[in-house]
Design a protein around this motif. Structure first.
Motif, short mmCIF file in Angstrom:
data_model
loop_
_atom_site.label_atom_id
_atom_site.label_comp_id
_atom_site.label_asym_id
_atom_site.label_seq_id
_atom_site.Cartn_x
_atom_site.Cartn_y
_atom_site.Cartn_z
N GLU A 138 3.76 -2.90 15.66
CA GLU A 138 3.56 -1.36 15.23
C GLU A 138 3.07 -0.99 13.97
O GLU A 138 2.15 0.74 13.98
N THR A 139 3.59 -1.59 12.75
CA THR A 139 2.93 -1.21 11.81
C THR A 139 1.18 -1.13 11.72
O THR A 139 0.34 -0.71 11.05
N THR A 140 0.51 -2.38 12.58
CA THR A 140 -0.69 -3.11 12.34
C THR A 140 -1.24 -1.65 13.51
O THR A 140 -2.44 -1.36 12.39
N VAL A 141 -0.84 -1.33 14.94
CA VAL A 141 -1.35 0.48 14.80
C VAL A 141 -1.27 1.32 14.05
O VAL A 141 -2.56 1.95 14.49
N MET A 142 -0.69 1.47 13.55
CA MET A 142 -0.61 3.02 12.72
C MET A 142 -0.91 2.82 11.22
O MET A 142 -1.25 4.11 10.90
N GLY A 143 -1.48 1.25 11.48
CA GLY A 143 -2.19 1.19 10.06
C GLY A 143 -1.47 0.75 8.40
O GLY A 143 -1.78 2.28 7.41
N ILE A 144 -0.13 1.03 8.54
CA ILE A 144 0.86 0.80 7.49
C ILE A 144 0.94 -0.68 6.88
O ILE A 144 1.21 -1.05 7.72
N PRO A 145 0.74 -0.28 5.99
CA PRO A 145 0.88 -1.92 5.47
C PRO A 145 2.63 -2.13 5.32
O PRO A 145 3.80 -1.85 5.35
N CYS A 146 2.70 -4.27 5.69
CA CYS A 146 3.77 -4.39 6.26
C CYS A 146 3.29 -5.89 5.60
O CYS A 146 3.49 -6.93 5.35
N MET A 147 5.28 -6.33 5.26
CA MET A 147 5.58 -7.48 4.89
C MET A 147 6.50 -7.82 4.84
O MET A 147 7.68 -7.85 5.73
N THR A 148 6.50 -9.65 5.56
CA THR A 148 7.54 -10.38 6.82
C THR A 148 8.14 -11.33 5.99
O THR A 148 7.36 -11.82 5.04
#
Length: 363
Positions: free
Chosen positions: A289-299
């Motif tokens: 979801e973050t990828t599609v919304m363009g939001i930085p994500c740290m896993t």
């Protein structure tokens, strides 16, 4: 064609909603297709289950197996016993399972033992980490599946390496993204927005539930403290998973900018994600979801079954060492985080492709 669609846990609901809608569209065209929705009851908390049915327009299940609670073995057994009875009383041409939860594996086994074909939506993804229950669920399900509906070419390759023939693999995209793109206009501002005086791109969202991150009190406390330390005092919104809440209750961690709240509904949670500065998580689905919304994500994991979110999207895999957070947070605040793009076929039409393939297969 008679279909039985399985839903069991929160990640499943976003994936089945567009499939059911696509089935209905085929019915409206006069295609001979019907479905029976079976909820295993794996997630029985209202916020983890019923809210999703309400908000995503999923109809009431034809059957609820009410197999929640207990250990993984107890839950698997309960689902299998109850689904066997359900399927024997309501036969199907095909059982559709989605994702990688306990219900996915359990219902696949039951269906195959009753000589019913199985379709696995989100087939072929692998983390290669057998300490994750979900990885075992994926491997078992894919070992007995008849039709594989995949989200990426990486998943296709994994299946081919396991000997699956090309004519059983259907690259259709991501039904979870179907739901996301449809629901973006309906996102709802949660009450925490005003309570914490949140501003767009000026807060973090975190979610944690993996055993490696939350089962040990000291490790969980250290992890959250590291997030607080590197947050530049921006608000940290932490919807607490029931699993994590049990451990947090013993930790007693507090900070002026840390807001630990109840789990949010789908529309409320994704409202927060859409306007966050970044998301820190150990979830798999959220990275999509973050990828599609363009939001930085740290896993905060050592591996991911969704590598395209890292190679193409906005996600970075940090591992489980909290010290890895500092350089990533510094990169974020410097404005150096990668922009990312959207993987192929994550376009909101995946469920339509799935049902079209099924109509053709069972014509």
């Amino acid at each position: 064609m008679k279909l039985t669609v399985i839903a069991g846990a929160r990640p499943n609901f976003m994936k089945i909603a567009p499939i059911i809608e696509a089935i209905r569209k085929q019915v409206e065209k006069g295609i001979d297709i019907s479905y029976r929705l079976v909820h295993t009851g794996q997630h029985y908390d209202k916020k983890m289950s019923q809210d999703f049915f309400d908000q995503l327009g999923i109809p009431e299940p034809h059957s609820n197996l009410e197999a929640g609670g207990g250990s993984q073995a107890e839950q698997t057994a309960a689902i299998m016993v109850r689904f066997e009875k359900e399927l024997m009383e309501n036969s199907a041409d095909l059982v559709i399972v989605v994702g990688d939860v306990t219900s996915t594996m359990a219902c696949s086994i039951v269906a195959k033992k009753l000589n019913t074909k199985v379709a696995h939506v989100e087939a072929g993804i692998r983390s290669w980490d057998l300490s994750m229950p979900e990885e075992i669920n994926r491997m078992v399900t894919d070992a007995i599946t008849d039709y594989f509906f995949t989200t990426s070419e990486i998943a296709n390759t994994n299946l081919r390496k396991n000997g699956v023939e090309n004519n059983r693999i259907f690259f259709v995209g991501n039904t979870m993204i179907d739901t996301l793109l449809k629901q973006i206009p309906n996102f709802r501002k949660p009450t925490i927005w005003d309570e914490a005086l949140l501003q767009p791109r000026e807060y973090f969202v975190i979610t944690l539930h993996r055993p490696a991150n939350v089962d040990q009190e000291n490790e969980l406390k250290y992890l959250i403290e590291e997030i607080i330390l590197n947050s530049h005092n921006l608000p940290i919104i932490f919807p607490v998973h029931p699993r994590t809440a049990n451990v947090l209750a013993k930790v007693g961690i507090e900070a002026p900018n840390l807001y630990m709240i109840e789990p949010l509904s789908y529309l409320e949670f994704n409202y927060l994600v859409r306007y966050a500065k970044a998301v820190i998580t150990d979830s798999g689905g959220i990275t999509e979801e973050t990828t599609v919304m363009g939001i930085p994500c740290m896993t905060l994991r050592n591996s991911t079954e969704r590598p395209e979110t890292c190679t193409i999207g906005t996600n970075e895999l940090l591992g489980v060492n909290p010290k890895a957070l500092k350089p990533s947070m510094e990169s974020l605040f410097k404005g150096e985080w990668k922009k990312g793009s959207i993987p192929e076929l994550w376009d909101g039409k995946s469920a339509e492709r799935i049902v079209s393939h099924l109509v053709h297969l069972f014509a």
